[in-house]
Write an enzyme that holds these catalytic residues in place. Sequence first.
Site, PDB file in Angstrom:
ATOM      1  N   GLN A 298      -0.479   9.805  18.466  1.00  0.00           N
ATOM      2  CA  GLN A 298      -1.793   9.337  17.796  1.00  0.00           C
ATOM      3  C   GLN A 298      -2.326   7.911  18.419  1.00  0.00           C
ATOM      4  O   GLN A 298      -3.162   7.408  18.032  1.00  0.00           O
ATOM      5  CB  GLN A 298      -1.901   9.285  16.214  1.00  0.00           C
TER       6      GLN A 298
ATOM      7  N   GLY B  29       0.818  -1.283   0.083  1.00  0.00           N
ATOM      8  CA  GLY B  29      -0.186   0.059  -0.121  1.00  0.00           C
ATOM      9  C   GLY B  29       1.045   1.173   0.113  1.00  0.00           C
ATOM     10  O   GLY B  29       0.741   2.029  -0.800  1.00  0.00           O
ATOM     11  N   HIS B  30       1.913   1.346   0.807  1.00  0.00           N
ATOM     12  CA  HIS B  30       2.678   2.328   0.999  1.00  0.00           C
ATOM     13  C   HIS B  30       3.467   2.648  -0.369  1.00  0.00           C
ATOM     14  O   HIS B  30       3.787   3.653  -1.017  1.00  0.00           O
ATOM     15  CB  HIS B  30       3.740   2.068   1.977  1.00  0.00           C
TER      16      HIS B  30
ATOM     17  N   SER C 156      -0.078  -2.319   7.964  1.00  0.00           N
ATOM     18  CA  SER C 156       1.126  -2.850   8.698  1.00  0.00           C
ATOM     19  C   SER C 156       0.508  -3.748   9.963  1.00  0.00           C
ATOM     20  O   SER C 156       1.435  -4.502  10.607  1.00  0.00           O
ATOM     21  CB  SER C 156       1.748  -1.629   9.444  1.00  0.00           C
ATOM     22  N   ARG C 157      -0.523  -3.514  10.383  1.00  0.00           N
ATOM     23  CA  ARG C 157      -1.202  -4.399  11.496  1.00  0.00           C
ATOM     24  C   ARG C 157      -1.523  -5.933  11.035  1.00  0.00           C
ATOM     25  O   ARG C 157      -1.757  -6.867  11.984  1.00  0.00           O
ATOM     26  CB  ARG C 157      -2.326  -3.974  12.058  1.00  0.00           C
TER      27      ARG C 157
END
Lengths: 283, 283
Positions: free
Chosen positions: B62, B37-38, B188-189
């Site tokens: 955050q 995605g990045h 990322s999770r």
Amino acid sequence: MVQCVHSVQELRNILKPLKAAGKTVGLVPTMGALHQGHATLIATSAKENDITVVSVFVNPTQFGPTEDFDAYPRTLDSDLKVVKNAGGDIVFAPSPKEMYPSEDMTWVELTGNITKVLCGKTRPIHFRGVATVVSKLFNIVGPTNAYFGQKDAQQVEVLRRMVKDLFFDLNLRIVPIVREESGLARSSRNTYLSAEEKAAAVVLSQSLKKALEDFKAGDHNKASIIEKVTKIIQAQPLSDIEYVECYGLPGLSELKDEITAPSLLALAVRFGNTRLIDNIILE
Amino acid sequence: MVQCVHSVQELRNILKPLKAAGKTVGLVPTMGALHQGHATLIATSAKENDITVVSVFVNPTQFGPTEDFDAYPRTLDSDLKVVKNAGGDIVFAPSPKEMYPSEDMTWVELTGNITKVLCGKTRPIHFRGVATVVSKLFNIVGPTNAYFGQKDAQQVEVLRRMVKDLFFDLNLRIVPIVREESGLARSSRNTYLSAEEKAAAVVLSQSLKKALEDFKAGDHNKASIIEKVTKIIQAQPLSDIEYVECYGLPGLSELKDEITAPSLLALAVRFGNTRLIDNIILE
């Protein structure tokens, strides 16, 4: 010839080619009702930058519900003359709707002592309004240098912190307080004063000057300095003290018993319905 | 060759002459642990700008006190490879102290529905942290274009509002969600998921895809759409729904009974300890 623009887009269209050509831009944010203090800021910017933009915007979000937003003097025609005479190039005079396009707002707000002491005690939303509108102006203009007066000493500390924390890529230039011959600090709110109140208000600068003399003569005791200033002001019957306080610089840190150089000695005092502020740096 | 810099000053020193020469700069803010995605964000930026800066910073402000700040994957070495392969030029990987220089902070915070619905309900400080760190990055880099993924749909709406309200002089470029072959949105999770949980989590994208089909087939009833998505997910025993909600675009406005196009259908669902989000635009 001073150009007066009202929209963000128009201002950006003017500035874009100038910046692309490498011109430096000075920004002088004001709420209008320009006086000699503002003229000094503008002249300083004109000397140090290729282009000087003066914003004239009475920012609603920095006034509390019981404060003088409606009464605040609005004098755009004479402001344009002050800007011209001081060497400014562009006046940016937006509407509230232009500056606050959304019903639900985005705020810039500082935490900690810096916005809670001095004027922050009685004006709890003031510095949130200041930080927010100045952030908008910084992003709209993208100045090389931005000019503020030492008269608003707490605002200066708030903006220094904000510029550091949010990494605004500009220089803050702080210009000394401009005073009338009597010593009274120039302020747009001086126009509210009666002749008698105006004469009485010189006690503020007198008391601060005396405090600096005492500090230089060796009195570094916080309670002593504040007490002496308080007594001088209280001797003037038209005065009504809101605060006389002293904090360390930079950042308005709490001082214990001793005043360490440099520190800010600041006061807010009412004369009739008019609230005046003044300050001096003890160093 | 990707350059990796850690200080604001160093990054500015690199960018200044490039900008003065008229180069365009793309910024891709990330928390690292870079995935496909990045890589798509970076490749899009590389195509549209002369220089692409990728920030890698796990932003402490955050994360809530019970969230996964400490556990969040930190993989700078492999991130550098992803950036290089995707065509990025500079990685900016600052320390928390570099990004938050003061003990008392300056915050950028939005009011209104936009930060209170969806993830804002259970993550009350999340979007304040996002708006603050992104403001800092915008001011540090001064990008022409900034790239964010539609995966974080609420973040996108928050940033659109922030850019408009604070007049950041840049273009927000929003890139569609990148999915694994199974349909699972890249995150990322996802690395936290067991093989079983990962297989179960495909139900999210399946339910959203079905909702879009139903919407296009004429079911514009909010309760009906949400109920159907909820039932599909609940049929998967490893799932634990936090929310399935639908709001109007732009701005996440409240919808009454009918879904008007375009609207955002968004969900957050836990699989084991891992909280996943996904969304689709109904239009």
